[in-house]
Scaffold this motif. Structure first.
Motif, PDB file in Angstrom:
ATOM      1  N   LEU A 117       0.915  -1.195  -0.073  1.00  0.00           N
ATOM      2  CA  LEU A 117       0.063   0.044  -0.134  1.00  0.00           C
ATOM      3  C   LEU A 117       1.182   1.399  -0.223  1.00  0.00           C
ATOM      4  O   LEU A 117       1.633   1.287   0.805  1.00  0.00           O
ATOM      5  N   VAL A 118       0.765   2.075  -1.113  1.00  0.00           N
ATOM      6  CA  VAL A 118       1.486   3.462  -1.215  1.00  0.00           C
ATOM      7  C   VAL A 118       0.707   4.485  -1.415  1.00  0.00           C
ATOM      8  O   VAL A 118      -0.245   4.436  -2.100  1.00  0.00           O
ATOM      9  N   SER A 119       1.100   5.613  -0.525  1.00  0.00           N
ATOM     10  CA  SER A 119       0.586   6.873  -0.618  1.00  0.00           C
ATOM     11  C   SER A 119       1.424   7.485  -1.807  1.00  0.00           C
ATOM     12  O   SER A 119       2.473   7.629  -1.944  1.00  0.00           O
ATOM     13  N   TYR A 120       0.398   8.564  -2.257  1.00  0.00           N
ATOM     14  CA  TYR A 120       0.989   9.479  -3.323  1.00  0.00           C
ATOM     15  C   TYR A 120       0.399  10.879  -3.347  1.00  0.00           C
ATOM     16  O   TYR A 120      -0.657  10.978  -2.374  1.00  0.00           O
ATOM     17  N   GLY A 121       0.839  11.901  -3.818  1.00  0.00           N
ATOM     18  CA  GLY A 121       0.382  13.150  -3.704  1.00  0.00           C
ATOM     19  C   GLY A 121       1.140  14.050  -3.036  1.00  0.00           C
ATOM     20  O   GLY A 121       1.139  13.938  -1.811  1.00  0.00           O
ATOM     21  N   ALA A 122       1.940  14.910  -3.657  1.00  0.00           N
ATOM     22  CA  ALA A 122       2.846  16.074  -2.906  1.00  0.00           C
ATOM     23  C   ALA A 122       2.798  17.217  -3.698  1.00  0.00           C
ATOM     24  O   ALA A 122       2.440  17.160  -4.994  1.00  0.00           O
ATOM     25  N   VAL A 123       2.908  18.394  -3.061  1.00  0.00           N
ATOM     26  CA  VAL A 123       2.799  19.622  -3.684  1.00  0.00           C
ATOM     27  C   VAL A 123       4.003  19.781  -4.780  1.00  0.00           C
ATOM     28  O   VAL A 123       4.961  19.232  -4.474  1.00  0.00           O
ATOM     29  N   GLY A 124       3.642  20.281  -6.047  1.00  0.00           N
ATOM     30  CA  GLY A 124       4.375  20.194  -7.191  1.00  0.00           C
ATOM     31  C   GLY A 124       4.378  19.119  -8.027  1.00  0.00           C
ATOM     32  O   GLY A 124       5.200  19.255  -9.093  1.00  0.00           O
ATOM     33  N   ASP A 125       3.722  17.991  -7.624  1.00  0.00           N
ATOM     34  CA  ASP A 125       3.579  16.911  -8.646  1.00  0.00           C
ATOM     35  C   ASP A 125       2.810  17.369  -9.910  1.00  0.00           C
ATOM     36  O   ASP A 125       1.593  18.168  -9.568  1.00  0.00           O
ATOM     37  N   ALA A 126       2.964  16.713 -10.875  1.00  0.00           N
ATOM     38  CA  ALA A 126       1.937  17.102 -12.266  1.00  0.00           C
ATOM     39  C   ALA A 126       0.733  16.639 -11.940  1.00  0.00           C
ATOM     40  O   ALA A 126       0.565  15.293 -11.612  1.00  0.00           O
ATOM     41  N   PHE A 127      -0.427  17.322 -12.297  1.00  0.00           N
ATOM     42  CA  PHE A 127      -1.586  17.033 -12.043  1.00  0.00           C
ATOM     43  C   PHE A 127      -2.008  15.704 -13.179  1.00  0.00           C
ATOM     44  O   PHE A 127      -1.749  16.062 -14.192  1.00  0.00           O
ATOM     45  N   ASP A 128      -2.682  14.860 -12.497  1.00  0.00           N
ATOM     46  CA  ASP A 128      -3.015  13.607 -13.374  1.00  0.00           C
ATOM     47  C   ASP A 128      -4.524  13.458 -13.044  1.00  0.00           C
ATOM     48  O   ASP A 128      -4.667  12.772 -11.971  1.00  0.00           O
ATOM     49  N   PRO A 129      -5.328  13.492 -13.771  1.00  0.00           N
ATOM     50  CA  PRO A 129      -6.914  13.392 -13.425  1.00  0.00           C
ATOM     51  C   PRO A 129      -7.263  12.183 -13.258  1.00  0.00           C
ATOM     52  O   PRO A 129      -8.217  11.593 -12.790  1.00  0.00           O
ATOM     53  N   ASP A 130      -6.311  11.015 -13.698  1.00  0.00           N
ATOM     54  CA  ASP A 130      -6.695   9.648 -13.418  1.00  0.00           C
ATOM     55  C   ASP A 130      -6.419   9.126 -12.090  1.00  0.00           C
ATOM     56  O   ASP A 130      -6.908   8.132 -11.609  1.00  0.00           O
ATOM     57  N   ILE A 131      -5.536  10.008 -11.447  1.00  0.00           N
ATOM     58  CA  ILE A 131      -5.296   9.413 -10.142  1.00  0.00           C
ATOM     59  C   ILE A 131      -5.441  10.798  -9.226  1.00  0.00           C
ATOM     60  O   ILE A 131      -5.429  10.446  -7.686  1.00  0.00           O
ATOM     61  N   HIS A 132      -5.926  12.125  -9.476  1.00  0.00           N
ATOM     62  CA  HIS A 132      -5.890  13.114  -8.578  1.00  0.00           C
ATOM     63  C   HIS A 132      -7.405  13.466  -8.836  1.00  0.00           C
ATOM     64  O   HIS A 132      -8.057  13.500  -9.985  1.00  0.00           O
ATOM     65  N   GLU A 133      -8.071  14.025  -7.892  1.00  0.00           N
ATOM     66  CA  GLU A 133      -9.429  14.482  -7.742  1.00  0.00           C
ATOM     67  C   GLU A 133      -9.283  16.115  -7.440  1.00  0.00           C
ATOM     68  O   GLU A 133      -9.130  16.280  -6.257  1.00  0.00           O
ATOM     69  N   ALA A 134      -9.396  16.932  -8.378  1.00  0.00           N
ATOM     70  CA  ALA A 134      -9.141  18.164  -8.159  1.00  0.00           C
ATOM     71  C   ALA A 134     -10.556  18.933  -7.451  1.00  0.00           C
ATOM     72  O   ALA A 134     -11.654  18.954  -7.934  1.00  0.00           O
ATOM     73  N   ILE A 135     -10.191  19.540  -6.347  1.00  0.00           N
ATOM     74  CA  ILE A 135     -11.526  20.005  -5.478  1.00  0.00           C
ATOM     75  C   ILE A 135     -11.422  21.728  -5.765  1.00  0.00           C
ATOM     76  O   ILE A 135     -12.130  22.317  -5.105  1.00  0.00           O
ATOM     77  N   GLY A 136     -10.503  22.118  -6.472  1.00  0.00           N
ATOM     78  CA  GLY A 136     -10.390  23.476  -6.660  1.00  0.00           C
ATOM     79  C   GLY A 136      -8.948  23.936  -7.383  1.00  0.00           C
ATOM     80  O   GLY A 136      -8.337  23.138  -7.671  1.00  0.00           O
ATOM     81  N   SER A 137      -8.995  25.035  -8.105  1.00  0.00           N
ATOM     82  CA  SER A 137      -7.887  25.372  -8.899  1.00  0.00           C
ATOM     83  C   SER A 137      -7.686  27.051  -9.069  1.00  0.00           C
ATOM     84  O   SER A 137      -8.442  27.633  -8.439  1.00  0.00           O
ATOM     85  N   SER A 138      -6.657  27.240  -9.433  1.00  0.00           N
ATOM     86  CA  SER A 138      -6.279  28.731  -9.463  1.00  0.00           C
ATOM     87  C   SER A 138      -5.194  28.883 -10.519  1.00  0.00           C
ATOM     88  O   SER A 138      -4.425  28.169 -10.956  1.00  0.00           O
TER      89      SER A 138
END
Length: 220
Positions: free
Chosen positions: A154-175
């Motif tokens: 079981l591996v965690s992912y997601g850090a500030v500066g990572d490229a956004f990937d809609p397949d693995i990230h759920e965007a709840i806001g943007s700027s």
């Protein structure tokens, strides 16, 4: 009576006796033949009567043997049906047990972390240094993450500066920001993968390009 007549009479008498004897012999032979024929008929009749009895006995024996074989086959079928039913029930139980207790090993491994949390909570009641509590919590978190990664993939992912990937990230806001491509501006909730399968998407804030920064051209 003359001598000649007496001789003729004597010869005739002898002939008559000879004929009578021959007739008697013929009659006796005929009677013997008839007796032999009658005896033969009786013997043939007895043999003819014995043949159906032998055939009937053989048929009865064959029927008994077939009946026994049939009973044996029925018994085998019933036994195999019972064995199959027991096997089916055992497989269903094992499948249900596997479903009910699939997480047993994971839960056992989590018990150590729960015990450590209990100790930390007990220590926090009398602790005077908040850093000691924080260090204890970090230690528990580090051990838990290491166990899940190394033992359960079981591996965690997601850090500030990572490229956004809609397949693995759920965007709840943007700027709009001075970036060349969409990147993670903030991570509100880490994502997790079990081996290569995403089991929870990371919830993130995304920085979108505002046009002030040009993306570098990819070299061939």
């Amino acid at each position: 009576m003359s001598m000649e007549e007496e001789q003729n009479q004597s010869v005739e008498q002898e002939e008559n006796e000879t004929v009578a004897a021959d007739s008697a012999d013929s009659t006796e032979a005929a009677e013997n033949q008839e007796a032999d024929a009658a005896a033969g008929d009786v013997a043939d009749g007895e043999d003819a009567a014995e043949e159906p009895k032998d055939e009937l006995t053989a048929l009865k024996a064959q029927v008994e043997e077939l009946t026994k074989q049939n009973e044996d086959l029925k018994d085998q079928v019933l036994r195999r049906a019972a064995d199959f039913e027991n096997y089916r029930k055992r497989m269903l139980k094992e499948k249900q047990d596997a479903f009910d207790y699939a997480n047993t090993n994971l839960l056992k491994d989590l018990l150590d972390s729960l015990d450590n949390f209990d100790r930390t909570v007990e220590a926090a009641a009398t602790a005077t240094d908040p850093k000691t509590i924080a260090d204890g919590v970090k230690m528990i978190n580090s051990g838990l993450v290491s166990m899940l990664e190394n033992k359960y993939n079981l591996v965690s992912y997601g850090a500030v500066g990572d490229a956004f990937d809609p397949d693995i990230h759920e965007a709840i806001g943007s700027s709009n920001d001075p970036v060349a491509e969409p990147v993670l501006k903030a991570v509100y909730l880490k994502g997790y993968k079990l081996k290569d399968m995403v089991i929870r998407h990371a919830k993130v804030m995304v920085s979108m390009p505002d046009g002030t920064v040009q993306a570098e051209e990819k070299k061939d």
